[in-house]
Design a protein around this motif. Sequence first.
Motif, PDB file in Angstrom:
ATOM      1  N   ALA A 134       0.813  -1.221   0.000  1.00 61.61           N
ATOM      2  CA  ALA A 134       0.000   0.000   0.000  1.00 61.61           C
ATOM      3  C   ALA A 134       0.845   1.268   0.000  1.00 61.61           C
ATOM      4  O   ALA A 134       0.312   2.362  -0.129  1.00 61.61           O
ATOM      5  N   GLY A 135       2.150   1.146   0.163  1.00 64.66           N
ATOM      6  CA  GLY A 135       3.005   2.326   0.231  1.00 64.66           C
ATOM      7  C   GLY A 135       3.469   2.772  -1.135  1.00 64.66           C
ATOM      8  O   GLY A 135       2.731   2.710  -2.123  1.00 64.66           O
ATOM      9  N   GLY A 136       4.731   3.202  -1.215  1.00 68.97           N
ATOM     10  CA  GLY A 136       5.277   3.693  -2.471  1.00 68.97           C
ATOM     11  C   GLY A 136       6.064   2.623  -3.193  1.00 68.97           C
ATOM     12  O   GLY A 136       5.655   1.465  -3.255  1.00 68.97           O
ATOM     13  N   TYR A 137       7.201   3.000  -3.728  1.00 70.64           N
ATOM     14  CA  TYR A 137       8.056   2.053  -4.440  1.00 70.64           C
ATOM     15  C   TYR A 137       8.552   0.967  -3.478  1.00 70.64           C
ATOM     16  O   TYR A 137       8.894   1.243  -2.322  1.00 70.64           O
ATOM     17  N   LEU A 138       8.614  -0.260  -3.973  1.00 67.99           N
ATOM     18  CA  LEU A 138       9.134  -1.352  -3.165  1.00 67.99           C
ATOM     19  C   LEU A 138      10.632  -1.166  -2.966  1.00 67.99           C
ATOM     20  O   LEU A 138      11.387  -1.042  -3.937  1.00 67.99           O
ATOM     21  N   SER A 139      11.075  -1.163  -1.708  1.00 65.72           N
ATOM     22  CA  SER A 139      12.506  -0.963  -1.442  1.00 65.72           C
ATOM     23  C   SER A 139      13.014  -1.840  -0.302  1.00 65.72           C
ATOM     24  O   SER A 139      14.132  -1.655   0.159  1.00 65.72           O
ATOM     25  N   ALA A 140      12.196  -2.810   0.136  1.00 66.80           N
ATOM     26  CA  ALA A 140      12.600  -3.695   1.226  1.00 66.80           C
ATOM     27  C   ALA A 140      11.751  -4.956   1.170  1.00 66.80           C
ATOM     28  O   ALA A 140      10.731  -5.013   0.470  1.00 66.80           O
ATOM     29  N   SER A 141      12.162  -5.965   1.911  1.00 69.68           N
ATOM     30  CA  SER A 141      11.375  -7.191   2.002  1.00 69.68           C
ATOM     31  C   SER A 141      10.004  -6.913   2.608  1.00 69.68           C
ATOM     32  O   SER A 141       9.839  -5.981   3.409  1.00 69.68           O
ATOM     33  N   ASN A 142       9.018  -7.715   2.194  1.00 75.23           N
ATOM     34  CA  ASN A 142       7.699  -7.662   2.823  1.00 75.23           C
ATOM     35  C   ASN A 142       7.148  -9.076   2.919  1.00 75.23           C
ATOM     36  O   ASN A 142       7.885 -10.048   2.732  1.00 75.23           O
ATOM     37  N   ALA A 143       5.860  -9.220   3.194  1.00 78.11           N
ATOM     38  CA  ALA A 143       5.286 -10.545   3.411  1.00 78.11           C
ATOM     39  C   ALA A 143       5.324 -11.413   2.161  1.00 78.11           C
ATOM     40  O   ALA A 143       5.301 -12.641   2.251  1.00 78.11           O
ATOM     41  N   ASP A 144       5.371 -10.811   0.975  1.00 76.09           N
ATOM     42  CA  ASP A 144       5.297 -11.567  -0.262  1.00 76.09           C
ATOM     43  C   ASP A 144       6.632 -11.739  -0.972  1.00 76.09           C
ATOM     44  O   ASP A 144       6.804 -12.680  -1.751  1.00 76.09           O
ATOM     45  N   PHE A 145       7.598 -10.831  -0.739  1.00 75.03           N
ATOM     46  CA  PHE A 145       8.871 -10.877  -1.448  1.00 75.03           C
ATOM     47  C   PHE A 145      10.020 -10.581  -0.487  1.00 75.03           C
ATOM     48  O   PHE A 145       9.947  -9.651   0.312  1.00 75.03           O
ATOM     49  N   GLU A 146      11.086 -11.364  -0.615  1.00 77.49           N
ATOM     50  CA  GLU A 146      12.307 -11.150   0.160  1.00 77.49           C
ATOM     51  C   GLU A 146      13.353 -10.476  -0.720  1.00 77.49           C
ATOM     52  O   GLU A 146      13.638 -10.958  -1.832  1.00 77.49           O
ATOM     53  N   GLN A 147      13.920  -9.380  -0.243  1.00 78.16           N
ATOM     54  CA  GLN A 147      14.973  -8.707  -0.986  1.00 78.16           C
ATOM     55  C   GLN A 147      16.273  -9.498  -0.844  1.00 78.16           C
ATOM     56  O   GLN A 147      16.749  -9.741   0.267  1.00 78.16           O
ATOM     57  N   LEU A 148      16.846  -9.919  -1.979  1.00 79.03           N
ATOM     58  CA  LEU A 148      18.051 -10.741  -1.973  1.00 79.03           C
ATOM     59  C   LEU A 148      19.327  -9.916  -1.986  1.00 79.03           C
ATOM     60  O   LEU A 148      20.302 -10.263  -1.319  1.00 79.03           O
ATOM     61  N   CYS A 149      19.356  -8.851  -2.773  1.00 79.55           N
ATOM     62  CA  CYS A 149      20.533  -7.982  -2.823  1.00 79.55           C
ATOM     63  C   CYS A 149      20.170  -6.700  -3.549  1.00 79.55           C
ATOM     64  O   CYS A 149      19.155  -6.623  -4.249  1.00 79.55           O
ATOM     65  N   THR A 150      21.009  -5.690  -3.383  1.00 81.72           N
ATOM     66  CA  THR A 150      20.827  -4.394  -4.036  1.00 81.72           C
ATOM     67  C   THR A 150      22.128  -3.987  -4.714  1.00 81.72           C
ATOM     68  O   THR A 150      23.207  -4.087  -4.115  1.00 81.72           O
ATOM     69  N   ILE A 151      22.026  -3.533  -5.960  1.00 85.15           N
ATOM     70  CA  ILE A 151      23.168  -2.960  -6.665  1.00 85.15           C
ATOM     71  C   ILE A 151      23.028  -1.443  -6.577  1.00 85.15           C
ATOM     72  O   ILE A 151      22.076  -0.876  -7.134  1.00 85.15           O
ATOM     73  N   PRO A 152      23.909  -0.740  -5.879  1.00 77.65           N
ATOM     74  CA  PRO A 152      23.791   0.716  -5.770  1.00 77.65           C
ATOM     75  C   PRO A 152      23.977   1.392  -7.120  1.00 77.65           C
ATOM     76  O   PRO A 152      24.705   0.909  -7.984  1.00 77.65           O
TER      77      PRO A 152
END
Length: 230
Positions: free
Chosen positions: A165-183
Amino acid sequence: MFNPRPTVRYVAIAGHAPCVVVDDFLLDPRALVAQAAAAQARFAVDPANYYPGPELDLGRETALRLDEFFIQHIRRALGAQRTISVVARLALATLSPPELHPLQRLCHRDCTDLAPGTGAAAAVVYLFDDARMGGTSFYRPTQGSEHTVRVLRAAHAGIASDAHAGGYLSASNADFEQLCTIPAQFNRAIFYDGEIFHAAQIEDAALLHPDPARGRLTMNGFFRLRKRSA
């Protein structure tokens, strides 16, 4: 146009092919930014692909030169045997969080209806100086394929779940786990398997700007490919 002697490194993505990172990618990146600024009026939103802002096709010649770089330096790492098709675009993320469609609040994949033996790859070249506008993050679903399909179908229909319900996805949530970020880094290119869930790592949308010379301008490439036999 592209660095003929690139330094290529690989960032592991658990369970997937690596993300290929190339710094100092373009020989004259400022010229491409200037080209984008001069052509700002020709940028247009394509509602079919849900990119959160306007885009500009760079034409066949640029796409073919990008494919030459991909063939020479990238395809083996991503398991590609040959390219079936390629496009190259400039893109400018501009939407504020309240303007986002539910699909734009999720991570996504750059492929649909792939035939057996075919795959997809993508490239992003960061053409902005302020790294706070964000790089790219990769994700994996946490709730199984059927649940993920339901989440994506609901978002496509314009229904946003509480988890998105927020803005752009930028962290893990209940449905997706963030694996890594390329700066992000100016004139950095990344190449990755388009079948991996990913999203722009936009944590502060207030930094986005509609001027290509000031905003989150990227050059994006999309490849359909024949996979290398195992």
